[in-house]
Write an enzyme that holds these catalytic residues in place. Structure first.
Site, mmCIF file in Angstrom:
data_model
loop_
_atom_site.group_PDB
_atom_site.id
_atom_site.type_symbol
_atom_site.label_atom_id
_atom_site.label_comp_id
_atom_site.label_asym_id
_atom_site.label_seq_id
_atom_site.Cartn_x
_atom_site.Cartn_y
_atom_site.Cartn_z
ATOM 1 N N ASP A 276 0.867 -1.160 0.000
ATOM 2 C CA ASP A 276 0.000 0.000 0.000
ATOM 3 C C ASP A 276 0.918 1.228 0.000
ATOM 4 O OD1 ASP A 276 -2.118 1.757 0.035
ATOM 5 O OD2 ASP A 276 -3.229 0.700 1.591
HETATM 6 C C1 BGC Z 1 -5.122 3.158 -0.164
HETATM 7 C C2 BGC Z 1 -5.154 2.163 -1.308
HETATM 8 C C3 BGC Z 1 -4.923 2.860 -2.629
HETATM 9 C C4 BGC Z 1 -3.604 3.610 -2.555
HETATM 10 C C5 BGC Z 1 -3.249 4.340 -3.834
HETATM 11 C C6 BGC Z 1 -3.905 4.049 -0.221
HETATM 12 O O1 BGC Z 1 -4.050 5.123 0.660
HETATM 13 O O2 BGC Z 1 -5.176 2.477 1.060
HETATM 14 O O3 BGC Z 1 -6.387 1.484 -1.312
HETATM 15 O O4 BGC Z 1 -4.938 1.940 -3.678
HETATM 16 O O5 BGC Z 1 -3.681 4.569 -1.513
HETATM 17 O O6 BGC Z 1 -4.121 5.373 -4.068
#
Ligand code: BGC
Length: 744
Positions: A276
């Site tokens: 993540d």
């Molecule tokens: C989220 C993810 C997301 C990523 C990229 C993170 O803050 O938890 O679900 O895909 O950001 O935007």
């Protein structure tokens, strides 16, 4: 008495072919086949991959293991290896983000279809629509030149306060996996990797970057992992996203148990693990414990843990080049698999087409849940109606963008007000009044993304002028519809809610409108449970819509006017009060440095049903404009072995005046178990269309292995012998018939 236990062998997904249709067949020969094929990651290009790796410098290899922009990881141009291009996400293809910051790239051609959020998809209880979503959004990802979609998000809804509840499917592991698998296959059918997130035990936003999640192994296996496991072993997902939080003391992006032991060794995952964004905390440990690609948020990309630090570690001999090659090889494999390499004919895709808007419409229409319909208030009877008051900020509020999470820049988002204007005869006058204002206590709101500990704090006093306008509109109209609920600023990533109360003074508004016009119905637009008990008591009709995509307003109008007979069912329990929900009843949310899931396996309805707590609206609940009757429930035999498939049949009659779809639900109880079990568990469901007055024979095939529980001591799935009750109904609290079978 159960004293013997049948051991089920762990069935790994190693099969000799690269694509297959899933079939389940019963003893009597009934076969249930899923219509889509699943493609396994192939090793066809391994020789080419090895020779590419042999030509790469250590810097080039490591360049592939971390973000080189916000949504790409590095390629090696001289060897024809492209960047791996990623895109969010759950509501459709996100607008282009700048390479070096979260700012929009400022393009004028990055519009996309806004699909209904995952909560809607779950409320359809229709796996085929989940495939439709995956396939449609996969097309859009290709049209924008992407290799990986950061979706689906399949974390279990543990608390009704969860900020991302709308982004997730459900509180139930069985429904979760049955929806996740077709979604992933749909995406990957378009030469796009599905990146299934957030692995795992990421069930709250509060302290998500630091909290250490603790739970027993059985709970992990039975509740939090089944959909991830199915994503790997059944859907062959090519990518998994490591979550922000810790699990049993170790961050998920460096968690040897979860990434190496469970995901790869046990489930046979061959794809890539992507972190993540900014969820990585170490260099050598992350790589050795199973992470492949580090993604993140603004800081120079060479300062990432898997960038210069890794080059240094390699040069100092702290990590072997073989280890690095292993990760590079995985990335090259998935790139070949989605035809980003190797001169293969790749899906071109299409985006924001009418066909895709119609896909969004189909999901939206089947997602809407009718919670209450006294005196046949719905569908709206328009005879003699000359005017309708449409009240509430939510009648015009758009949700494609909003809050902290990924949204979609779209040219089409039909609001509820627009939907009514599109569908109502012109002769009916619409008197719109905003009614309440979306207002926050700015002092305590903090910056978006900086609200993790608090949750949004709304101002709940009504604006007197707005209230007066709404009262006038209601008084001067033949009937009124109030659009209430929340929105995507209020329900947001990075923050859980503070309570279940409807924000912005809406409850007061609804009461005041009802006082002046008894013919008032209420539509809630929201993605997570709210306290709507009193409103439900006061109004004849209560409808639940969602963040329901580009065509949400049209779908809603079609339901209100009876063109579509509602068939959505709640994918989670709506509690009467927060303290009734398991994580809150056990005082185990949100924790602090650690959070212990004290309710164990009793998540969602499992808790309510086992503890005999009356929910406001139960899991699986939703009304229709017609009536369904269940009869003749039978199984093909009385006793089975653990490897058998139980054939469950019954008749479903539509005894009402209009055609409709019913979600038939199969629950299992194991009253004799030697271990703690929930009062009942969903183990099958089928959405069935029945014409008015007609009956359908319904068959649900239930593999006996679905009755297994996870035995922590022997680390095995076990089916206990003995008597099980099979129940059929149309919600967890509306069981219509029951039969018993014996497992030998
Ligand atoms: C989220 C993810 C997301 C990523 C990229 C993170 O803050 O938890 O679900 O895909 O950001 O935007």
């Amino acid at each position: 008495m159960k004293n013997k236990i049948i051991v089920l062998s762990v069935i790994m997904a190693f099969v000799a072919f690269t694509s297959c249709k899933k079939e389940v067949s019963s003893n009597s020969g009934k076969v249930q086949t899923e219509t889509y094929e699943r493609k396994e990651l192939s090793s066809e290009f391994d020789t080419t991959i090895d020779s590419l790796i042999a030509q790469m410098t250590i810097e080039e290899k490591i360049g592939m293991l971390h973000g080189n922009s916000m949504f790409t990881s590095g390629g090696v141009e001289r060897l024809g290896i492209p960047e791996l291009k990623m895109v969010d996400g759950p509501l459709g293809i996100r607008e282009e983000i700048s390479r070096n910051s979260w700012a929009s790239a400022g393009l004028d051609y990055d519009f996309a279809t806004y699909y209904p959020a995952a909560g809607s998809v779950a409320a359809t209880w229709n796996p085929e629509l989940s495939y439709t979503f995956g396939n449609s959004v996969g097309q859009e990802a290709r049209a924008r030149g992407k290799d990986m979609l950061l979706s689906p998000a399949i974390n279990i809804v543990r608390t009704p306060l969860g900020g991302r509840t709308y982004e997730y499917f459900t509180e139930d592991p069985f429904l979760n996996k049955k929806l996740a698998v077709p979604f992933i296959v749909g995406v990957q059918d378009n030469d796009v990797m599905a990146c299934v997130k957030h692995f795992a035990a990421n069930n709250q936003e509060t302290n998500r970057g630091t909290v250490d999640v603790l739970m027993d192994e059985r709970t992990l296996r039975e509740i939090y992992l089944p959909a991830f496991k199915a994503a790997v072993t059944e859907a062959h997902a090519y990518a998994i996203m490591g979550a922000y939080n810790k699990f049993r003391g170790e961050y998920l992006c460096e968690n040897d148990y979860m990434l190496n032991k469970v995901l790869r060794d046990e489930w046979g995952f061959k794809g890539v693990v992507v972190s993540d964004w900014a969820a990585v905390h170490s260099t050598v440990k992350s790589l050795e414990n199973g992470l492949d690609i580090e993604m993140g948020t603004p800081k120079p990309f060479n300062e990432f843990f898997l960038a210069d630090k890794l080059i240094l570690a390699a040069k100092e001999g702290k990590i072997s080049e073989n280890e690095i090659d292993k990760h590079v090889k995985r990335i090259l494999r998935v790139l070949f698999q989605v035809k980003a390499m190797g001169d293969q004919d790749r899906v071109k895709g299409s985006i924001a087409t009418e066909a895709h808007y119609q896909d969004a419409y189909k999901i939206a229409a089947e997602a809407i849940v009718l919670l209450k319909n006294d005196n046949n208030a719905l569908p709206l009877k328009l005879d003699g109606v000359k005017s309708i008051a449409v009240i509430g900020n939510n009648a015009t509020k758009k949700n494609a963008l909003g809050g902290f999470g990924a949204g979609v820049k779209t040219k089409r988002e039909v609001t509820p007000l627009e939907g009514l204007k599109n569908r109502l005869p012109e002769s009916i006058k619409i008197n719109y009044a905003e009614g309440y204002l979306e207002r926050y206590d700015e002092k305590n709101k903090g910056k978006l993304g900086d609200i993790t500990l608090n949750g949004p704090l709304s101002i709940d006093q009504l604006d007197p002028a707005k209230l007066q306008e709404a009262i006038e509109a209601a008084k001067n109209s033949d009937m009124a519809i109030v659009f209430a609920g929340s929105n995507r600023d209020y329900e947001t990533e990075a923050s859980d809610r503070r309570n279940l109360k409807l924000p912005f003074g809406q409850e007061e508004l609804i009461k005041r409108v009802l006082e002046v016009n008894a013919r008032t119905i209420v539509v809630i637009i929201a993605g997570a449970p709210f306290d709507i008990e009193e409103i439900g008591e006061k109004t004849d009709a209560l409808v639940w819509s969602w963040f329901n995509g580009s065509e949400g307003g049209n779908a809603l109008a079609d339901v209100l006017l009876g063109k579509v007979n509602p068939s959505g069912k709640l994918p989670w329990t709506m509690p009467k009060k927060l303290e009734d929900s398991p994580a809150h009843a056990t005082n185990s949310f949100p924790g602090d440095e650690t959070v212990t899931y004290s309710e164990g396996i009793l998540v969602g309805y499992r808790w309510f049903d086992t503890k005999n707590i009356e929910p406001l609206y139960p899991f699986g609940y939703g009304l229709s404009y017609t009536n369904f009757e269940f009869s003749d429930l039978k199984t093909d035999r009385e006793s089975y072995n653990a490897t058998d498939v139980i054939e469950v049949t019954f008749t479903l009659k539509n005894s009402g005046a209009v055609d409709g779809k019913e979600v038939t639900q199969l629950y299992i109880s194991d009253p004799e178990s030697q271990v703690e079990k929930a009062a009942q568990e969903l183990k099958g469901f089928k959405k069935v269309f029945v014409k008015s007055g007609a009956s359908e024979n319904v068959t649900i095939l239930l593999p006996a292995k679905e009755l297994a529980y996870y035995d922590e001591v022997n680390k095995e799935w076990l089916v206990e012998p003995g008597i099980y009750n099979i129940k059929i109904g149309n919600s967890s609290r509306a069981i219509k018939a029951e039969v018993s079978i014996t497992l030998n």
